[in-house]
Scaffold this motif. Structure first.
Motif, PDB file in Angstrom:
ATOM      1  N   LEU A  15      -4.684  -0.662   7.928  1.00 55.66           N
ATOM      2  CA  LEU A  15      -4.486  -2.108   7.871  1.00 55.66           C
ATOM      3  C   LEU A  15      -3.665  -2.582   9.061  1.00 55.66           C
ATOM      4  O   LEU A  15      -4.020  -3.566   9.716  1.00 55.66           O
ATOM      5  CB  LEU A  15      -3.798  -2.509   6.569  1.00 55.66           C
ATOM      6  N   ALA A  33      -0.669   4.815  -0.848  1.00 54.38           N
ATOM      7  CA  ALA A  33      -1.907   4.742  -0.076  1.00 54.38           C
ATOM      8  C   ALA A  33      -1.531   4.592   1.399  1.00 54.38           C
ATOM      9  O   ALA A  33      -1.700   3.541   2.006  1.00 54.38           O
ATOM     10  CB  ALA A  33      -2.754   3.574  -0.557  1.00 54.38           C
ATOM     11  N   PHE A  48       0.828  -1.209   0.000  1.00 55.89           N
ATOM     12  CA  PHE A  48       0.000   0.000   0.000  1.00 55.89           C
ATOM     13  C   PHE A  48       0.863   1.259   0.000  1.00 55.89           C
ATOM     14  O   PHE A  48       0.553   2.244  -0.679  1.00 55.89           O
ATOM     15  CB  PHE A  48      -0.942   0.018   1.198  1.00 55.89           C
ATOM     16  N   LEU A  78      -4.417   3.727   3.985  1.00 61.90           N
ATOM     17  CA  LEU A  78      -4.799   2.321   3.958  1.00 61.90           C
ATOM     18  C   LEU A  78      -3.761   1.455   4.662  1.00 61.90           C
ATOM     19  O   LEU A  78      -4.118   0.508   5.377  1.00 61.90           O
ATOM     20  CB  LEU A  78      -4.983   1.841   2.520  1.00 61.90           C
TER      21      LEU A  78
END
Length: 92
Positions: free
Chosen positions: A58, A51, A46, A54
């Motif tokens: 996560l 990202a 990610f 994210l």
């Protein structure tokens, strides 16, 4: 092959090794640690895709779930141990 490609390949390898460890481990604690390793690899992918949120979510949510699951497993082991100790004490 640039540094980006090397990092991507390293994160993919980390993810796959962690996932294989989850499937192949018979010990629940080792499987949970391999799951965390796999989540770190996915978070790295990610980050490679820019990202960041994210990746952070996560690790935060996935790590929290794994820690919660480990605590529940340990509570079960402790409860079983206490029941055995009480049964042994009552037998004497």
């Amino acid at each position: 092959m640039g540094i980006g490609q090397l990092l991507f390949n390293a994160f993919v390898l980390l993810t796959l090794v962690g996932a294989a460890g989850v499937v192949l481990n018979r010990n629940a604690v080792n499987a949970a640690m391999c799951l965390l390793l796999s989540l770190v690899g996915i978070a790295g992918l990610f980050v490679a895709l820019d990202a960041y949120l994210l990746a952070f979510l996560l690790l935060l949510v996935g790590g929290g779930i794994v820690i919660y699951w480990l605590v529940r497993q340990l509570q079960g082991v402790i409860a079983d141990h206490n029941a055995l100790r009480e049964a042994h004490h009552n037998a004497l």
